[in-house]
Write a protein that holds these residues in place. Structure first.
Motif, PDB file in Angstrom:
ATOM      1  N   UNK A  37      79.030  -5.446  57.390  1.00  0.00           N
ATOM      2  CA  UNK A  37      77.784  -5.816  58.072  1.00  0.00           C
ATOM      3  C   UNK A  37      77.227  -7.113  57.506  1.00  0.00           C
ATOM      4  N   UNK A  38      76.440  -7.787  58.314  1.00  0.00           N
ATOM      5  CA  UNK A  38      75.774  -9.021  57.886  1.00  0.00           C
ATOM      6  C   UNK A  38      74.542  -8.706  57.056  1.00  0.00           C
ATOM      7  N   UNK A  39      74.183  -9.673  56.234  1.00  0.00           N
ATOM      8  CA  UNK A  39      72.930  -9.616  55.482  1.00  0.00           C
ATOM      9  C   UNK A  39      72.147 -10.887  55.761  1.00  0.00           C
ATOM     10  N   UNK A  40      70.856 -10.808  55.553  1.00  0.00           N
ATOM     11  CA  UNK A  40      70.008 -12.002  55.498  1.00  0.00           C
ATOM     12  C   UNK A  40      69.467 -12.053  54.082  1.00  0.00           C
ATOM     13  N   UNK A  41      69.538 -13.212  53.477  1.00  0.00           N
ATOM     14  CA  UNK A  41      69.055 -13.382  52.106  1.00  0.00           C
ATOM     15  C   UNK A  41      68.127 -14.574  52.077  1.00  0.00           C
ATOM     16  N   UNK A  42      66.974 -14.386  51.444  1.00  0.00           N
ATOM     17  CA  UNK A  42      66.058 -15.506  51.232  1.00  0.00           C
ATOM     18  C   UNK A  42      66.122 -15.915  49.779  1.00  0.00           C
ATOM     19  N   UNK A  43      66.083 -17.211  49.563  1.00  0.00           N
ATOM     20  CA  UNK A  43      66.185 -17.751  48.212  1.00  0.00           C
ATOM     21  C   UNK A  43      65.051 -18.739  47.977  1.00  0.00           C
ATOM     22  N   UNK A  44      64.389 -18.571  46.864  1.00  0.00           N
ATOM     23  CA  UNK A  44      63.301 -19.464  46.460  1.00  0.00           C
ATOM     24  C   UNK A  44      63.497 -19.791  44.993  1.00  0.00           C
ATOM     25  N   UNK A  45      63.711 -21.029  44.696  1.00  0.00           N
ATOM     26  CA  UNK A  45      63.907 -21.440  43.302  1.00  0.00           C
ATOM     27  C   UNK A  45      65.372 -21.578  42.939  1.00  0.00           C
ATOM     28  N   UNK A  46      65.590 -21.854  41.637  1.00  0.00           N
ATOM     29  CA  UNK A  46      66.937 -22.070  41.114  1.00  0.00           C
ATOM     30  C   UNK A  46      67.137 -21.191  39.896  1.00  0.00           C
ATOM     31  N   UNK A  47      68.306 -20.567  39.818  1.00  0.00           N
ATOM     32  CA  UNK A  47      68.676 -19.713  38.693  1.00  0.00           C
ATOM     33  C   UNK A  47      70.064 -20.126  38.212  1.00  0.00           C
ATOM     34  N   UNK A  48      70.148 -20.658  36.999  1.00  0.00           N
ATOM     35  CA  UNK A  48      71.432 -21.059  36.398  1.00  0.00           C
ATOM     36  C   UNK A  48      72.214 -22.024  37.286  1.00  0.00           C
ATOM     37  N   UNK A  49      71.526 -22.890  38.008  1.00  0.00           N
ATOM     38  CA  UNK A  49      72.172 -23.871  38.875  1.00  0.00           C
ATOM     39  C   UNK A  49      72.463 -23.378  40.290  1.00  0.00           C
ATOM     40  N   UNK A  50      72.156 -22.112  40.570  1.00  0.00           N
ATOM     41  CA  UNK A  50      72.351 -21.516  41.894  1.00  0.00           C
ATOM     42  C   UNK A  50      70.991 -21.311  42.561  1.00  0.00           C
ATOM     43  N   UNK A  51      70.994 -21.218  43.880  1.00  0.00           N
ATOM     44  CA  UNK A  51      69.764 -20.795  44.558  1.00  0.00           C
ATOM     45  C   UNK A  51      69.405 -19.402  44.059  1.00  0.00           C
ATOM     46  N   UNK A  52      68.123 -19.149  43.863  1.00  0.00           N
ATOM     47  CA  UNK A  52      67.656 -17.874  43.302  1.00  0.00           C
ATOM     48  C   UNK A  52      67.274 -16.913  44.431  1.00  0.00           C
ATOM     49  N   UNK A  53      67.926 -15.776  44.477  1.00  0.00           N
ATOM     50  CA  UNK A  53      67.687 -14.766  45.525  1.00  0.00           C
ATOM     51  C   UNK A  53      66.406 -14.006  45.224  1.00  0.00           C
ATOM     52  N   UNK A  54      65.569 -13.820  46.257  1.00  0.00           N
ATOM     53  CA  UNK A  54      64.378 -12.994  46.048  1.00  0.00           C
ATOM     54  C   UNK A  54      64.172 -11.898  47.100  1.00  0.00           C
ATOM     55  N   UNK A  55      65.062 -11.811  48.101  1.00  0.00           N
ATOM     56  CA  UNK A  55      64.985 -10.702  49.068  1.00  0.00           C
ATOM     57  C   UNK A  55      66.266 -10.609  49.880  1.00  0.00           C
ATOM     58  N   UNK A  56      66.509  -9.416  50.440  1.00  0.00           N
ATOM     59  CA  UNK A  56      67.726  -9.177  51.217  1.00  0.00           C
ATOM     60  C   UNK A  56      67.425  -8.204  52.355  1.00  0.00           C
ATOM     61  N   UNK A  57      68.078  -8.437  53.496  1.00  0.00           N
ATOM     62  CA  UNK A  57      68.019  -7.531  54.635  1.00  0.00           C
ATOM     63  C   UNK A  57      69.447  -7.132  54.987  1.00  0.00           C
ATOM     64  N   UNK A  58      69.642  -5.887  55.353  1.00  0.00           N
ATOM     65  CA  UNK A  58      70.949  -5.413  55.816  1.00  0.00           C
ATOM     66  C   UNK A  58      70.875  -5.238  57.324  1.00  0.00           C
ATOM     67  N   UNK A  59      71.771  -5.890  58.065  1.00  0.00           N
ATOM     68  CA  UNK A  59      71.759  -5.850  59.521  1.00  0.00           C
ATOM     69  C   UNK A  59      72.596  -4.688  60.059  1.00  0.00           C
ATOM     70  N   UNK A  60      72.254  -4.248  61.252  1.00  0.00           N
ATOM     71  CA  UNK A  60      73.092  -3.275  61.947  1.00  0.00           C
ATOM     72  C   UNK A  60      74.311  -3.997  62.483  1.00  0.00           C
TER      73      UNK A  60
END
Length: 168
Positions: free
Chosen positions: A144-167
């Motif tokens: 299944x697909x996910x939606x992920x929102x990222x705000x900020x930087x963590x160790x050189x990567x975009x920093x994840x702060x939320x996730x949705x699981x799609x049908x």
């Protein structure tokens, strides 16, 4: 092989036919069936790959995009979980199907070093990290697909702060 089958069918038609009209009808059915099979085969061979291409999930896998909402920048990814990674430094990485173009996050103040994944520091938010990992793992296992929102930087990567699981 096909010609042998056709020859046998024609031979059976001609030997078992009591009249010339039946023989013509029998041959007509064989040739009609043969051409119908040919048309169906051509259709399947030409059209099915097109449908597979058009409706393939890889076609719809997009790179993360970045936006602004009420003066705050964020990046969003919608797609499959390519892979998950956890290391001894308490970092979880989720790899995207398609990497983000590095200039996009930079426009919103996110100076990243890596464009193919996003990260969470487990030690900063252990409960969220547990929920995130289980959701991402479920998405990967079920395709299944996910939606992920990222705000900020963590160790050189975009920093994840939320996730949705799609049908599906």
């Amino acid at each position: 092989m096909k010609f042998k089958k056709l020859a046998v069918a024609l031979l059976l038609c001609s030997t078992s036919a009591p009249s010339q009209g039946y023989l013509t009808l029998c041959r007509k059915r064989i040739f009609t069936g043969m051409f119908a099979r040919f048309r169906l085969t051509a259709l399947v061979l030409n059209v099915c790959p097109l449908f597979l291409y058009l409706f393939s999930s890889d076609l719809y896998a997009a790179a993360p995009t970045c936006h602004e909402h009420k003066g705050v920048g964020y990046c969003k990814y919608v797609g499959r979980v390519k892979s998950l990674y956890v290391n001894s430094s308490n970092i979880i990485l989720l790899y995207f199907d398609t990497p983000v173009e590095r200039s996009q996050p930079n426009q919103y103040g996110f100076n990243i070093s890596y464009d193919s994944a996003a990260a969470i520091d487990i030690s900063q938010h252990p409960e969220f990290a547990t929920y995130f990992y289980s959701t991402a793992l479920a998405a990967q296992a079920s395709g299944r697909n996910v939606s992920i929102q990222m705000r900020g930087v963590q160790s050189g990567y975009l920093k994840i702060d939320r996730i949705w699981l799609h049908e599906n």
